[in-house]
Design a protein around this motif. Structure first.
Motif, PDB file in Angstrom:
ATOM      1  N   ASN A   1       0.965  -1.254  -0.149  1.00  0.00           N
ATOM      2  CA  ASN A   1      -0.016  -0.136  -0.136  1.00  0.00           C
ATOM      3  C   ASN A   1       0.852   0.985   0.128  1.00  0.00           C
ATOM      4  N   LEU A   2       2.009   1.000   0.363  1.00  0.00           N
ATOM      5  CA  LEU A   2       3.097   2.282   0.291  1.00  0.00           C
ATOM      6  C   LEU A   2       3.690   2.433  -0.720  1.00  0.00           C
ATOM      7  N   SER A   3       4.220   1.305  -1.531  1.00  0.00           N
ATOM      8  CA  SER A   3       5.222   1.148  -2.438  1.00  0.00           C
ATOM      9  C   SER A   3       4.362   1.611  -3.720  1.00  0.00           C
ATOM     10  N   GLU A   4       2.960   1.433  -3.895  1.00  0.00           N
ATOM     11  CA  GLU A   4       2.335   1.791  -5.035  1.00  0.00           C
ATOM     12  C   GLU A   4       2.037   3.147  -4.874  1.00  0.00           C
ATOM     13  N   ALA A   5       2.980   3.988  -5.447  1.00  0.00           N
ATOM     14  CA  ALA A   5       2.915   5.579  -5.441  1.00  0.00           C
ATOM     15  C   ALA A   5       1.805   5.903  -6.731  1.00  0.00           C
ATOM     16  N   TYR A   6       0.872   6.801  -6.397  1.00  0.00           N
ATOM     17  CA  TYR A   6       0.013   7.127  -7.382  1.00  0.00           C
ATOM     18  C   TYR A   6       0.195   8.696  -7.915  1.00  0.00           C
ATOM     19  N   PHE A   7       0.503   8.478  -9.286  1.00  0.00           N
ATOM     20  CA  PHE A   7       0.699  10.158  -9.969  1.00  0.00           C
ATOM     21  C   PHE A   7      -0.538  10.859 -10.233  1.00  0.00           C
TER      22      PHE A   7
ATOM     23  N   VAL B   1      -1.679   7.473 -12.963  1.00  0.00           N
ATOM     24  CA  VAL B   1      -1.047   6.246 -12.909  1.00  0.00           C
ATOM     25  C   VAL B   1      -0.251   5.728 -11.745  1.00  0.00           C
ATOM     26  N   THR B   2      -0.609   4.662 -11.478  1.00  0.00           N
ATOM     27  CA  THR B   2       0.241   4.016 -10.305  1.00  0.00           C
ATOM     28  C   THR B   2       1.623   3.450 -10.818  1.00  0.00           C
ATOM     29  N   TRP B   3       2.693   3.590  -9.861  1.00  0.00           N
ATOM     30  CA  TRP B   3       3.976   3.328 -10.309  1.00  0.00           C
ATOM     31  C   TRP B   3       4.656   2.894  -9.125  1.00  0.00           C
ATOM     32  N   ASP B   4       5.288   1.786  -8.984  1.00  0.00           N
ATOM     33  CA  ASP B   4       5.903   1.103  -7.882  1.00  0.00           C
ATOM     34  C   ASP B   4       7.547   0.935  -8.272  1.00  0.00           C
ATOM     35  N   GLY B   5       8.203   1.780  -7.575  1.00  0.00           N
ATOM     36  CA  GLY B   5       9.573   1.599  -7.676  1.00  0.00           C
ATOM     37  C   GLY B   5      10.280   0.523  -7.145  1.00  0.00           C
ATOM     38  N   THR B   6       9.725  -0.332  -6.402  1.00  0.00           N
ATOM     39  CA  THR B   6      10.133  -1.600  -5.811  1.00  0.00           C
ATOM     40  C   THR B   6       9.717  -2.815  -6.563  1.00  0.00           C
TER      41      THR B   6
ATOM     42  N   HIS C   1       9.597  -2.231 -11.925  1.00  0.00           N
ATOM     43  CA  HIS C   1      10.116  -0.693 -12.499  1.00  0.00           C
ATOM     44  C   HIS C   1      10.478  -1.194 -13.980  1.00  0.00           C
ATOM     45  N   LEU C   2      11.459  -2.080 -14.272  1.00  0.00           N
ATOM     46  CA  LEU C   2      12.008  -2.193 -15.686  1.00  0.00           C
ATOM     47  C   LEU C   2      10.786  -2.524 -16.403  1.00  0.00           C
ATOM     48  N   ALA C   3      10.045  -3.421 -16.136  1.00  0.00           N
ATOM     49  CA  ALA C   3       8.713  -3.868 -16.859  1.00  0.00           C
ATOM     50  C   ALA C   3       7.817  -2.411 -17.433  1.00  0.00           C
ATOM     51  N   PHE C   4       7.950  -1.567 -16.354  1.00  0.00           N
ATOM     52  CA  PHE C   4       6.734  -0.342 -16.510  1.00  0.00           C
ATOM     53  C   PHE C   4       7.563   0.558 -17.515  1.00  0.00           C
ATOM     54  N   ASP C   5       8.913   0.923 -17.427  1.00  0.00           N
ATOM     55  CA  ASP C   5       9.748   1.744 -18.290  1.00  0.00           C
ATOM     56  C   ASP C   5       9.485   0.994 -19.685  1.00  0.00           C
TER      57      ASP C   5
ATOM     58  N   THR D   1       1.893  -1.222 -13.932  1.00  0.00           N
ATOM     59  CA  THR D   1       1.979  -1.764 -12.489  1.00  0.00           C
ATOM     60  C   THR D   1       0.880  -2.805 -12.121  1.00  0.00           C
ATOM     61  N   GLU D   2      -0.479  -2.441 -12.427  1.00  0.00           N
ATOM     62  CA  GLU D   2      -1.706  -3.230 -12.074  1.00  0.00           C
ATOM     63  C   GLU D   2      -1.389  -4.623 -12.668  1.00  0.00           C
ATOM     64  N   GLY D   3      -0.497  -4.933 -13.409  1.00  0.00           N
ATOM     65  CA  GLY D   3      -0.510  -6.425 -14.159  1.00  0.00           C
ATOM     66  C   GLY D   3       0.597  -7.079 -13.178  1.00  0.00           C
TER      67      GLY D   3
END
Length: 388
Positions: free
Chosen positions: A134-140, A145-150, A153-157, A162-164
């Protein structure tokens, strides 16, 4: 198509915290030394993030003709195909997921986001990553868009949402499609092999893919050398399952492509490493002391003769921001600060501090001005002068 003709059109998707500062210098130099037209941002190295660029985000050229791109942007096949030729090679760079997590943890101040106060946040996090979801999923908020740096992140870029994270069937399909789309994904852990292969696939010359061996953007932090326990690594593999599948896929792909190059690949790799080291020594030694000195690299079976001079030494060691300035000057592209993108790391800090996120820096500045206006001014009381 002439298979020996240099391929002068390409899209390099610059990913975060993958050592891309070194690699992007190669692509930026190619733009400077060759007559190609880049698609670049109006203000920074970020063309856009995380959505495809708006019309106002990048410099438009006559006829909307572009040969290359090398900036930060989340991979979006549909948008890119609308801007670049169908045969343009797609290239990117990824790294081993554990080292990537460590780098992200430090760069994005993720312990603060996760409210981890231990001296080894990697160990603490890997003991139970799901505890911090709940903390790692940062909402922009600016782009919803939800982004999770933990997590992935590679797949996101590279365009995976993130939801997948838990949908491995969807991830498998996406990675398979990505493998088909990408001409080459470089691996940071095998950068030399990746770049020699890049040279061959692109039919470039040796001087095009050499890089300065002096460390860049190297940061030390207490948990950088931490080796997780087997249990922690198992947790990480489950937590970053998509990133691991992505890395494993392109790791196999790299070695499969290298195997197809034949035995002389490793002779070239040896030559490349020797040359790279000698040129770095020359540039940081003799040439640095006497700027008029040059080094002639003789013809080899892999590349014609070329000369290393003061300009070459300067450019292999130049930061990506300074290279961008040189490219803008070459192309007569002016910086338009109105469309300067807020870097993701700044937006992450805003989330940590409970403030909104923004796409453009000017929006963020207006928000900060408004906050300052709302802060009540402290009243100052003048002391009455005593005339008695």
């Amino acid at each position: 198509m002439d298979t020996n003709k240099p391929r002068q059109q390409f899209v390099f998707i610059k990913t975060h915290k993958t050592g891309s500062t070194t690699s992007v210098n190669i692509f930026q130099r190619y733009v400077i030394y060759h007559n190609v037209t880049p698609l670049i941002a109006k203000a920074t190295g970020y063309v856009s993030w995380p959505f495809p660029p708006a019309e106002t985000d990048y410099v438009h050229t006559p006829g909307e003709h572009y040969d290359v791109m090398f900036g930060h942007m989340v991979y979006n096949k549909t948008w890119l195909q609308s801007k670049f030729p169908t045969n343009a090679p797609y290239i990117s760079l990824i790294r081993e997921p554990l080292s990537h997590l460590k780098s992200c943890m430090s760069f994005y101040s993720l312990p603060k986001l996760l409210k981890i106060t231990s001296t080894n946040p990697i160990k603490t996090f890997l003991q139970n990553p799901w505890k911090y979801k709940n903390l790692s999923e940062a909402y922009f908020s600016f782009c919803k868009v939800t982004w999770d740096g933990t997590r992935n992140h590679l797949a996101f870029d590279l365009g995976y949402p993130t939801e997948g994270a838990d949908d491995m069937e969807a991830a498998e399909r996406y990675i398979k499609e990505l493998e088909y789309d990408m001409t080459l994904v470089l691996l940071l852990e095998h950068l030399d092999e990746s770049l020699v292969l890049l040279r061959r696939l692109m039919c470039w010359e040796m001087q095009d893919v050499l890089y300065d061996t002096a460390p860049k953007n190297v940061k030390n932090y207490s948990y950088k050398s931490y080796n997780p326990t087997p249990e922690e690594l198992a947790n990480l593999r489950r937590w970053k399952a998509v990133d691991y599948r992505l890395y494993d896929t392109f790791n196999r792909s790299l070695w499969r492509k290298i195997a197809g190059q034949g035995p002389d690949f490793y002779r070239e790799l040896h030559h490349y490493r020797e040359l790279k080291q000698n040129i770095s020594w020359f540039c940081h030694g003799e040439q640095h002391r006497k700027s008029n000195l040059t080094l002639t690299v003789k013809t080899s079976q892999w590349s014609p003769q070329f000369v290393v001079d003061a300009r070459y030494c300067k450019e292999i060691a130049t930061t990506s921001l300074d290279m961008m300035r040189e490219i803008r000057q070459k192309e007569s592209f002016k910086v338009d600060k109105r469309w300067e993108i807020v870097l993701p790391v700044i937006n992450v800090l805003s989330i940590i501090e409970g403030r909104p996120t923004f796409k453009y820096k000017i929006e963020r500045m207006e928000y900060q001005k408004e906050l300052r206006r709302k802060i009540p001014k402290r009243k100052t009381h003048k002391k009455k002068r005593n005339h008695g």
